[in-house]
Design a protein around this motif. Structure first.
Motif, PDB file in Angstrom:
ATOM      1  N   SER A 158      24.885   6.142  64.300  1.00  0.00           N
ATOM      2  CA  SER A 158      26.402   6.283  64.547  1.00  0.00           C
ATOM      3  C   SER A 158      25.975   6.330  66.483  1.00  0.00           C
ATOM      4  O   SER A 158      25.297   6.978  66.778  1.00  0.00           O
ATOM      5  CB  SER A 158      27.393   6.781  64.047  1.00  0.00           C
ATOM      6  OG  SER A 158      27.647   8.242  64.575  1.00  0.00           O
ATOM      7  N   ALA A 159      26.591   5.229  66.881  1.00  0.00           N
ATOM      8  CA  ALA A 159      26.657   5.742  68.032  1.00  0.00           C
ATOM      9  C   ALA A 159      28.149   5.203  69.135  1.00  0.00           C
ATOM     10  O   ALA A 159      28.565   4.333  69.253  1.00  0.00           O
ATOM     11  CB  ALA A 159      25.980   4.702  69.585  1.00  0.00           C
ATOM     12  N   GLU A 160      28.340   6.052  69.724  1.00  0.00           N
ATOM     13  CA  GLU A 160      29.784   6.302  70.883  1.00  0.00           C
ATOM     14  C   GLU A 160      29.455   4.754  71.849  1.00  0.00           C
ATOM     15  O   GLU A 160      28.180   5.799  72.533  1.00  0.00           O
ATOM     16  CB  GLU A 160      30.826   7.451  71.319  1.00  0.00           C
ATOM     17  CG  GLU A 160      31.267   7.470  72.299  1.00  0.00           C
ATOM     18  CD  GLU A 160      32.030   9.018  72.318  1.00  0.00           C
ATOM     19  OE1 GLU A 160      33.426   9.345  71.340  1.00  0.00           O
ATOM     20  OE2 GLU A 160      31.305   9.103  73.386  1.00  0.00           O
ATOM     21  N   VAL A 161      30.554   4.232  71.779  1.00  0.00           N
ATOM     22  CA  VAL A 161      29.721   3.253  72.684  1.00  0.00           C
ATOM     23  C   VAL A 161      30.684   2.640  74.016  1.00  0.00           C
ATOM     24  O   VAL A 161      31.688   2.317  73.487  1.00  0.00           O
ATOM     25  CB  VAL A 161      28.696   1.961  72.672  1.00  0.00           C
ATOM     26  CG1 VAL A 161      28.447   1.674  73.881  1.00  0.00           C
ATOM     27  CG2 VAL A 161      28.207   1.952  71.709  1.00  0.00           C
ATOM     28  N   VAL A 162      30.632   3.097  75.469  1.00  0.00           N
ATOM     29  CA  VAL A 162      31.757   2.665  76.624  1.00  0.00           C
ATOM     30  C   VAL A 162      31.080   0.744  76.796  1.00  0.00           C
ATOM     31  O   VAL A 162      30.069   0.247  77.702  1.00  0.00           O
ATOM     32  CB  VAL A 162      31.703   3.340  77.858  1.00  0.00           C
ATOM     33  CG1 VAL A 162      32.567   2.672  78.965  1.00  0.00           C
ATOM     34  CG2 VAL A 162      31.884   4.350  77.413  1.00  0.00           C
ATOM     35  N   LEU A 163      32.542  -0.038  76.214  1.00  0.00           N
ATOM     36  CA  LEU A 163      31.457  -2.004  76.360  1.00  0.00           C
ATOM     37  C   LEU A 163      32.181  -1.387  77.801  1.00  0.00           C
ATOM     38  O   LEU A 163      32.807  -1.455  78.780  1.00  0.00           O
ATOM     39  CB  LEU A 163      32.409  -2.251  75.721  1.00  0.00           C
ATOM     40  CG  LEU A 163      32.146  -2.222  73.754  1.00  0.00           C
ATOM     41  CD1 LEU A 163      32.620  -2.932  73.011  1.00  0.00           C
ATOM     42  CD2 LEU A 163      30.402  -2.162  73.803  1.00  0.00           C
ATOM     43  N   ALA A 164      31.555  -3.439  77.976  1.00  0.00           N
ATOM     44  CA  ALA A 164      31.790  -3.865  79.269  1.00  0.00           C
ATOM     45  C   ALA A 164      33.386  -3.660  79.688  1.00  0.00           C
ATOM     46  O   ALA A 164      33.775  -3.497  81.308  1.00  0.00           O
ATOM     47  CB  ALA A 164      31.591  -4.940  79.733  1.00  0.00           C
ATOM     48  N   ASP A 165      34.014  -4.302  78.635  1.00  0.00           N
ATOM     49  CA  ASP A 165      35.863  -3.983  78.864  1.00  0.00           C
ATOM     50  C   ASP A 165      36.260  -2.759  79.373  1.00  0.00           C
ATOM     51  O   ASP A 165      37.765  -2.391  79.786  1.00  0.00           O
ATOM     52  CB  ASP A 165      36.698  -4.792  78.171  1.00  0.00           C
ATOM     53  CG  ASP A 165      36.561  -4.333  76.771  1.00  0.00           C
ATOM     54  OD1 ASP A 165      35.503  -3.077  76.462  1.00  0.00           O
ATOM     55  OD2 ASP A 165      36.501  -5.135  75.525  1.00  0.00           O
ATOM     56  N   GLY A 166      35.809  -2.064  79.120  1.00  0.00           N
ATOM     57  CA  GLY A 166      36.660  -0.304  79.014  1.00  0.00           C
ATOM     58  C   GLY A 166      36.790   0.281  77.865  1.00  0.00           C
ATOM     59  O   GLY A 166      36.626   1.730  77.734  1.00  0.00           O
ATOM     60  N   SER A 202      26.849   9.319  73.138  1.00  0.00           N
ATOM     61  CA  SER A 202      26.658   9.869  72.168  1.00  0.00           C
ATOM     62  C   SER A 202      26.642   9.256  70.838  1.00  0.00           C
ATOM     63  O   SER A 202      26.703   8.123  71.362  1.00  0.00           O
ATOM     64  CB  SER A 202      28.026  10.727  71.748  1.00  0.00           C
ATOM     65  OG  SER A 202      28.871  10.233  70.982  1.00  0.00           O
ATOM     66  N   MET A 203      25.522   9.651  70.468  1.00  0.00           N
ATOM     67  CA  MET A 203      24.648   9.750  69.150  1.00  0.00           C
ATOM     68  C   MET A 203      25.148  10.342  68.091  1.00  0.00           C
ATOM     69  O   MET A 203      25.077  11.049  68.187  1.00  0.00           O
ATOM     70  CB  MET A 203      23.890   8.720  69.755  1.00  0.00           C
ATOM     71  CG  MET A 203      22.831   9.362  69.500  1.00  0.00           C
ATOM     72  SD  MET A 203      21.551   8.444  70.517  1.00  0.00           S
ATOM     73  CE  MET A 203      20.111   9.433  70.802  1.00  0.00           C
ATOM     74  N   ARG A 204      24.727  10.016  67.170  1.00  0.00           N
ATOM     75  CA  ARG A 204      24.626  10.838  65.990  1.00  0.00           C
ATOM     76  C   ARG A 204      22.972  10.224  65.459  1.00  0.00           C
ATOM     77  O   ARG A 204      22.913   9.296  64.654  1.00  0.00           O
ATOM     78  CB  ARG A 204      25.237  10.975  64.691  1.00  0.00           C
ATOM     79  CG  ARG A 204      26.974  11.567  65.370  1.00  0.00           C
ATOM     80  CD  ARG A 204      27.657  11.179  64.406  1.00  0.00           C
ATOM     81  NE  ARG A 204      27.114  11.517  62.326  1.00  0.00           N
ATOM     82  CZ  ARG A 204      27.234  11.041  61.680  1.00  0.00           C
ATOM     83  NH1 ARG A 204      27.105   9.624  61.908  1.00  0.00           N
ATOM     84  NH2 ARG A 204      27.157  11.099  60.610  1.00  0.00           N
ATOM     85  N   ALA A 205      22.116  10.901  65.171  1.00  0.00           N
ATOM     86  CA  ALA A 205      21.145  11.418  64.656  1.00  0.00           C
ATOM     87  C   ALA A 205      20.572  11.811  63.002  1.00  0.00           C
ATOM     88  O   ALA A 205      20.717  13.518  63.177  1.00  0.00           O
ATOM     89  CB  ALA A 205      19.484  11.438  65.671  1.00  0.00           C
ATOM     90  N   ARG A 206      19.599  11.419  62.390  1.00  0.00           N
ATOM     91  CA  ARG A 206      19.224  11.902  61.195  1.00  0.00           C
ATOM     92  C   ARG A 206      18.368  12.842  61.675  1.00  0.00           C
ATOM     93  O   ARG A 206      17.436  12.431  61.744  1.00  0.00           O
ATOM     94  CB  ARG A 206      19.058  11.120  60.154  1.00  0.00           C
ATOM     95  CG  ARG A 206      18.843  11.637  58.462  1.00  0.00           C
ATOM     96  CD  ARG A 206      18.100  10.158  57.774  1.00  0.00           C
ATOM     97  NE  ARG A 206      19.114   9.388  57.554  1.00  0.00           N
ATOM     98  CZ  ARG A 206      18.708   8.167  58.570  1.00  0.00           C
ATOM     99  NH1 ARG A 206      18.003   7.588  58.969  1.00  0.00           N
ATOM    100  NH2 ARG A 206      20.186   7.406  57.337  1.00  0.00           N
ATOM    101  N   LEU A 207      18.513  14.157  60.953  1.00  0.00           N
ATOM    102  CA  LEU A 207      17.206  15.416  61.121  1.00  0.00           C
ATOM    103  C   LEU A 207      16.061  15.409  59.692  1.00  0.00           C
ATOM    104  O   LEU A 207      16.638  14.986  58.447  1.00  0.00           O
ATOM    105  CB  LEU A 207      17.421  15.999  61.715  1.00  0.00           C
ATOM    106  CG  LEU A 207      18.039  16.410  62.530  1.00  0.00           C
ATOM    107  CD1 LEU A 207      19.074  17.766  63.262  1.00  0.00           C
ATOM    108  CD2 LEU A 207      17.845  16.286  64.422  1.00  0.00           C
ATOM    109  N   HIS A 208      15.092  15.953  59.596  1.00  0.00           N
ATOM    110  CA  HIS A 208      14.193  16.057  58.225  1.00  0.00           C
ATOM    111  C   HIS A 208      13.896  17.194  58.514  1.00  0.00           C
ATOM    112  O   HIS A 208      13.464  17.570  59.226  1.00  0.00           O
ATOM    113  CB  HIS A 208      13.595  14.953  58.670  1.00  0.00           C
ATOM    114  CG  HIS A 208      13.233  13.887  58.937  1.00  0.00           C
ATOM    115  ND1 HIS A 208      14.168  12.589  58.216  1.00  0.00           N
ATOM    116  CD2 HIS A 208      13.835  12.462  59.685  1.00  0.00           C
ATOM    117  CE1 HIS A 208      14.690  11.600  58.446  1.00  0.00           C
ATOM    118  NE2 HIS A 208      14.456  11.814  59.608  1.00  0.00           N
TER     119      HIS A 208
END
Length: 456
Positions: A167-175, A204-210
């Motif tokens: 997943s990813a938390e994103v700030v878009l162009a419209d705020g 921020s983002m969530r990444a799978r670990l192994h």
């Protein structure tokens, strides 16, 4: 058109009024640190740099830039060789103050802030006996690497870095601040996995670990006189490669300044004896000048590449992807080593195979999932070297030597802005959908990161 001094002054005033925790600079040590990037040949001077402390401050900066009609760029690790994290006279959103990484060991997930580097993620994961799918250099920003692809030493077993994005938390162009995941904002989540930072600022983002009990890697260096023999044997190894073995190879200046061919294999399987056998086979392809293969860790591997390609040297990169070690590709590698102009330059060959090829190409924006070799032509020299034009010409000539067998397109994370013919095909069958989503999420083209094809 560059912003006027009045626009920059108004933007700076607005940011200083609204940025409470971060730092807003137009000069001084903080400003100089914000404009220092990996490629020392570039010296862009943004009109203002804002070092944000949290997503709310990123949102403030995105909106302020648009209100004052000032172009913006986003700086994560600052490792993009083309310097697209900076722009002369514009606003740079510097995420380097947002580098935290936390690990949920039970779920095997890393929570990664937008400015964290690959080394930060690898170190945090290692403390829990886990490994992340990163690239091969620790100084690279993890978000930028992941959004554009992420060829790495675990690619055969766990895929590209983007294949491990949850997943990813994103700030878009419209705020607006949104979380993109497969079942919420699925179109944005699709575009982020390969389309780069062209859709917003990933805070921020969530990444799978192994969990990888056995990690064997190192360097095997062969004399140039054995190139043909080693390439023939390597071609056989790559053709029958298992997921657990990923082999990076290429050209380096060897002892005494003579070119040498290197193999940098990584075994990530659970069976250590099988890994030792596989790596021994690679060492037997010729008579090595150097053979140092041993049990290691991801942080150690990343640090080794960073030492070889440190911040501050001048760099020019060209990139091609080829289907295999064809006779023409082998000849091009021979040409590259035989004509080296700098003792710091190199050609690096990454093998996309295994898990990375089993993701349907339409599942992410990344444009090529068939097995192939991604080739980096890296011209590198010291700042005081007066032969910059000669080194750049070497990169162009070597790039041209690979063209005959090259696949259409290329790896967007490494394509320069002038490589329009390659950019046009870089996203393969995903181009039309990617451009439509760009228009949907960022119709004013506020965000410019890795290159996208011209809609025309």
């Amino acid at each position: 058109m560059s912003p006027t001094p009045t626009q920059i002054a108004r933007l700076t005033e607005s940011l200083r009024r609204n940025i409470r925790t971060g730092e807003v600079t137009t000069a001084g040590p903080g400003y100089d640190a914000g404009r220092r990037i990996w490629n020392g040949a570039l010296s862009s001077r943004p009109g203002v740099i804002v070092r944000c402390a949290d997503p709310a401050e990123v949102r403030t900066a995105v909106i302020a830039a648009q209100e004052n009609e000032v172009p913006l760029t986003v700086r994560g690790g600052g490792h993009d060789w083309a310097g697209r994290s900076l722009s002369d006279g514009g606003l740079t959103i510097d995420l380097s103050g947002m580098r935290s990484v936390t690990v949920d060991a039970e779920a095997q997930v890393a929570h990664v802030s937008g400015g964290a580097k690959a080394a930060d993620v690898a170190a945090a994961a290692h403390r829990f006996g886990l490994t992340a799918a990163t690239g091969s250099a620790g100084a690279v920003g993890m978000a930028g690497l992941t959004l554009g692809g992420g060829y790495g030493f675990l690619m055969g077993r766990f895929g590209l870095a983007l294949d491990n994005l949850l997943s990813a938390e994103v700030v878009l162009a419209d705020g607006s601040i949104v979380t993109a995941v497969s079942d919420r904002e699925p179109d944005l989540f699709w575009a982020l996995r390969g389309g780069g930072g062209n859709f917003g600022v990933v805070t921020s983002m969530r990444a799978r670990l192994h969990r990888v009990p056995t990690l064997l890697s190192g360097m095997i260096l062969f004399p140039w006189s054995q190139l043909a023999t080693v390439l023939a044997g390597l071609s056989d190894v790559l053709a029958e490669n298992t997921d657990e073995l990923t082999v990076q190879s290429g050209v380096l200046p060897g002892p005494g300044g003579q070119p040498a061919f290197f193999l940098s294999p990584t075994w990530s399987g659970d069976d250590a004896s099988a890994g030792e056998h596989a790596l021994a086979r690679l060492g037997s392809l010729g008579t090595p000048l150097v053979s140092q293969v041993t049990a290691t860790t991801a942080p150690e591997m990343l640090a080794g590449i960073d030492a070889q390609f440190p911040f501050g040297r001048h760099v020019e990169i060209r990139q091609r992807s080829v289907p295999s070690l064809t006779p023409d590709v082998r000849e091009a590698l021979d040409f590259a080593g035989s004509t080296l102009t700098s003792s710091y330059s190199a050609v690096s060959v990454h093998s996309l195979h295994g898990a990375a090829t089993r993701v349907p190409v339409e599942d992410t924006a990344f444009g090529i999932r068939t097995p192939h070799l991604m080739i980096e032509v890296i011209a590198q020299w010291e700042p005081a070297d007066s032969r910059a034009a000669e080194h750049r010409a070497w990169a162009d000539k070597v790039n041209g030597a690979f063209e005959a067998d090259a696949l259409p397109g290329g790896y967007p994370n490494l394509l320069g802005p002038d490589e329009t013919a390659q950019i046009a095909h870089a996203y393969g069958p995903n181009t039309a959908r990617l451009l439509a989503l760009k228009q949907r999420f960022d119709p004013r083209h506020v965000f410019r990161a890795i290159p996208l094809p011209d809609p025309a």
